[in-house]
Design a protein around this motif. Structure first.
Motif, mmCIF file in Angstrom:
data_model
loop_
_atom_site.group_PDB
_atom_site.id
_atom_site.type_symbol
_atom_site.label_atom_id
_atom_site.label_comp_id
_atom_site.label_asym_id
_atom_site.label_seq_id
_atom_site.Cartn_x
_atom_site.Cartn_y
_atom_site.Cartn_z
ATOM 1 N N VAL A 275 0.461 3.035 10.600
ATOM 2 C CA VAL A 275 -0.881 3.278 11.115
ATOM 3 C C VAL A 275 -1.791 3.648 9.943
ATOM 4 N N PRO A 276 -2.996 3.067 9.861
ATOM 5 C CA PRO A 276 -3.911 3.462 8.780
ATOM 6 C C PRO A 276 -4.264 4.944 8.878
ATOM 7 N N VAL A 277 -4.363 5.600 7.720
ATOM 8 C CA VAL A 277 -4.717 7.022 7.734
ATOM 9 C C VAL A 277 -6.146 7.222 8.239
ATOM 10 N N ASP A 278 -6.869 6.128 8.401
ATOM 11 C CA ASP A 278 -8.212 6.213 8.970
ATOM 12 C C ASP A 278 -8.197 6.896 10.332
ATOM 13 N N SER A 279 -7.086 6.739 11.076
ATOM 14 C CA SER A 279 -6.989 7.371 12.391
ATOM 15 C C SER A 279 -7.021 8.888 12.288
ATOM 16 N N VAL A 280 -6.676 9.437 11.109
ATOM 17 C CA VAL A 280 -6.779 10.878 10.860
ATOM 18 C C VAL A 280 -8.091 11.193 10.143
ATOM 19 N N PHE A 281 -8.422 10.373 9.149
ATOM 20 C CA PHE A 281 -9.602 10.634 8.323
ATOM 21 C C PHE A 281 -10.908 10.589 9.117
ATOM 22 N N ASN A 282 -10.966 9.745 10.163
ATOM 23 C CA ASN A 282 -12.254 9.521 10.821
ATOM 24 C C ASN A 282 -12.799 10.748 11.545
ATOM 25 N N ARG A 283 -11.969 11.783 11.737
ATOM 26 C CA ARG A 283 -12.489 12.992 12.379
ATOM 27 C C ARG A 283 -13.116 13.966 11.384
ATOM 28 N N PHE A 284 -12.909 13.736 10.094
ATOM 29 C CA PHE A 284 -13.313 14.717 9.093
ATOM 30 C C PHE A 284 -14.808 14.700 8.745
#
Length: 693
Positions: free
Chosen positions: A375-384
């Motif tokens: 899974v792209p780390v974008d799924s975590v990064f996008n909340r920051f």
């Protein structure tokens, strides 16, 4: 109709739209004049409202509708965005997210949003709109289209989109729809028209408005301006195929007719345009090279006629199915290792060839299965970005968050666990790292601080870095706090290197905050970050320069399901040590063992490192290293610390499937799991991090 069958799809798509709303609102806050962003925000809000109403979540739909009304004023240049409006919309998004989470938990999605709705209604009041609106776009007097439904005005933004679309070769239509006057569900028929148009292009303007049409606040006729990739004849035919549509007049527009029918652009002086009567539609040859309307809005050239469309070929898959697939493949991998062992014992050519072919195929299958779980780390990064924006506002700081490498992929298991540690690191950077505006100016820095969040692959690992250009770590202050809290003694403090002082901030309960806040300095410290990362088989390091900033570097394994390991023997038992933690292997003689303060040590690469007796840690009675004249060792690493582990015998390197032990062996901290070997025996997996103190 049983709506529960669509609940999972509704939740997934709602989360997607909420994320899009967050991202686009943040973009709009930095580019408040970019009306194309408003269009994207409005579209997501409108879709979310329709989905919520269809599913029966009235509170969700009602709040979205109020937010949509504000956005409609903004996109029509009747309202200028300000700090109060942004804050209110962000609060509305938080409430919508809370409602969706309530639905996920089996609730009805109800929430008390009275204060948010009140704020939105204040914004909608004419006096607020009038006082906050910027100079409105130049409107041409009497610029209108004579139609059955009355005059329809185009604002500057809508006119420019249509004009750019025509200039780049797209089909722009004015459509007049008449629904049969005996139709009982005229809003439904209108929805079917809009659905057809949006599937084949983009609706730019409707008269009456979409909201009025949804609420059946129209007679039986309405008109729209749309960009479409359909030919005029095909579009008209498909519209007439919709049930209870009486007539559908589709007029292909060119730049000249648009200039007559639409309003003037900002470049033109205010002038009167005579109302133009649209005659009967003339069938014209449509462009064959029509491209999606999003290209038209951006002024990009359409794709070539024979170029196939770049259609997304993806599907949503329940994560439990991927877990089941991984478990099945794990069993296959265990059998493959077993077959390889049997083949080497039997030594038949046909069996060996078959097993080798099976090994190649299963290796390819393993690669595919692992990629499915990535899974792209974008799924975590996008909340920051939203989090940093709110934290900066609460601390009265100016901070830019720069994200790179968001497409870097990690195993889902790692992704699920890494979010909280990154939140803590970023909060620490905002609170302790970035200075106030006054402090930065006094230090000769730009008043806006920058936090960099990066991700990239390196070998079998992924690195995530959090770097800021703030204060940096004050070594004297850190040492003073560490001595005060009993983390180190004064004598030890004098011998520490700069890197070792930096790592002191990971000590349990360590904090240099002058006061406790909701952001950091709550006595929790960064020890929770290191504990979580080490439990994932990773490590974290710090690089800091006082006055220039600090960088946290987190190293993580790509996957936790299938790992490469060194198989070793200890007496009659077999164990596995993850290769990612091994520096090297070797043999030491008994006389090379040093004794320092009662502890066994060895010299390794000109450094004295501890020698760990694995047999004592695991209480292995059938192996005693004291009886050996020489012993095999495995040098393992945990961050910057090393240790040599004594073993009985090396078996070799192998890929193993990591299995959790559940409630078993919970009192043995050096065991992280188990695996099934090719001979059918179970081997425990050693946790090297637990062996290094």
């Amino acid at each position: 109709m049983d709506m529960n069958a669509y609940l999972s799809m509704f939740i997934d798509e709602s989360n997607d739209h909420l994320q899009s709303l967050n991202e686009n609102l943040l973009r709009l806050e930095s580019e408040p004049e970019e009306l194309s962003i408003v269009q994207n925000i409005f579209r997501s809000a409108h879709t979310l409202k329709g989905m919520s109403a269809t599913m029966g979540f009235e509170d969700l739909a009602a709040l979205t509708h109020e937010m949509e009304n504000v956005l409609d004023l903004v996109r029509n240049s009747k309202l200028k965005m300000d700090s109060f409006i942004f804050d209110t919309l962000f609060k509305g998004l938080d409430a919508l997210e809370a409602m969706v989470q309530d639905i996920v938990g089996g609730g009805t999605g109800k929430a008390d949003v009275t204060s948010i709705v009140a704020s939105l209604q204040i914004i909608l009041k004419s006096d607020y709109s009038a006082s906050s609106a910027s100079a409105a776009p130049v409107v041409a007097a009497n610029a209108s289209i004579s139609s059955a439904s009355g005059a329809m005005l185009l604002d500057e933004f809508q006119s420019s989109i249509l004009l750019q679309s025509i200039e780049t070769g797209h089909n722009v239509y004015h459509i007049q729809i008449a629904i049969r006057d005996n139709c009982m569900l005229k809003a439904v028929r209108a929805y079917m028209v809009f659905d057809l148009l949006e599937r084949n292009g983009e609706v730019i303007k409707s008269d009456p408005s979409v909201q009025d049409i949804e609420q059946e606040k129209f007679d039986f006729t309405f008109s729209v301006f749309t960009i479409s990739n359909l030919k005029q004849e095909d579009l008209q035919s498909q519209l007439l195929n919709i049930s209870e549509i009486e007539t559908a007049e589709v007029t292909l527009l060119d730049a000249e007719s648009l200039a007559v029918l639409g309003q003037s652009t900002a470049a033109a002086a205010v002038e009167t345009v005579e109302a133009a009567q649209i005659e009967a539609p003339v069938v014209a040859k449509a462009k064959e090279d029509a491209a999606p309307s999003s290209q038209a809005a951006k002024g990009q050239a359409p794709a070539a006629a024979n170029t196939p469309a770049n259609v997304s070929r993806t599907i949503r898959v329940d994560i439990e199915r991927l877990d089941a697939l991984m478990n099945l493949f794990s069993e296959l991998l265990i059998d493959r290792v077993r077959l390889e062992q049997l083949s080497s014992e039997i030594k038949r050519n046909d069996l060996t060839e078959t097993v080798e072919h099976m090994t190649r195929v299963s290796s390819d299958l393993q690669s595919i299965v692992l990629k499915l779980r990535m899974v792209p780390v974008d799924s975590v990064f996008n909340r920051f970005p939203r989090m940093i924006r709110d934290l900066a506002k609460s601390l009265d700081k100016k901070i830019d968050l720069v994200i790179t490498g968001a497409d870097t992929e990690l195993d889902r298991t790692v992704i699920d666990e890494i979010g909280d540690p990154l939140v803590h690191l970023l909060r620490n950077s905002v609170d302790h790292g970035i200075e106030t505006v006054e402090e930065r100016i006094a230090a000769g820095k730009p008043e806006t601080g920058t936090i960099y969040l990066r991700a990239y692959h390196s070998g079998n690992h992924v690195f995530i870095e959090v770097e800021e250009d703030g204060r940096g770590i004050h070594h004297e202050r850190v040492l003073k706090t560490a001595v005060k809290n009993g983390v180190v003694t004064e004598e030890q403090a004098k011998l520490l290197s700069a890197d070792e002082i930096n790592m002191l901030i990971f000590a349990a309960g360590f904090s240099t905050a002058d006061k406790i806040s909701d952001i950091s300095g709550r006595g929790v410290g960064l020890d929770v970050v290191r504990s979580k990362i080490t439990s994932l088989g990773g490590n974290v390091t710090i690089d800091s320069a006082f006055g220039r900033g600090t960088k946290f570097s987190v190293q993580l394994p790509l996957t936790l399901s299938i790992i490469s390991a060194m198989l070793i023997k200890l007496g009659s038992e077999k164990y596995a040590i993850p290769l990612s933690s091994i520096v090297e292997t070797g043999i030491i003689r008994k006389e090379q063992i040093l004794h320092v303060h009662g502890n066994k040590m060895i010299e390794f690469r000109n450094v004295i490192i501890p020698l760990v007796s694995l047999s004592k840690v695991l209480d292995s009675p059938d192996f005693n290293e004291n009886e050996e004249t020489e012993t095999e060792i495995v040098v393992v690493r945990k961050g910057e610390k090393w240790a040599a582990v004594m073993v009985d015998e090396f078996i070799g390197q192998s890929e193993i499937v990591l299995k959790t032990l559940g409630k078993y062996l919970t009192n043995v901290e050096a065991i992280s799991g188990a695996t099934i070997l090719g001979d059918g025996y179970v081997a425990l997996i050693i946790d090297p991090n637990a062996l290094i103190k």
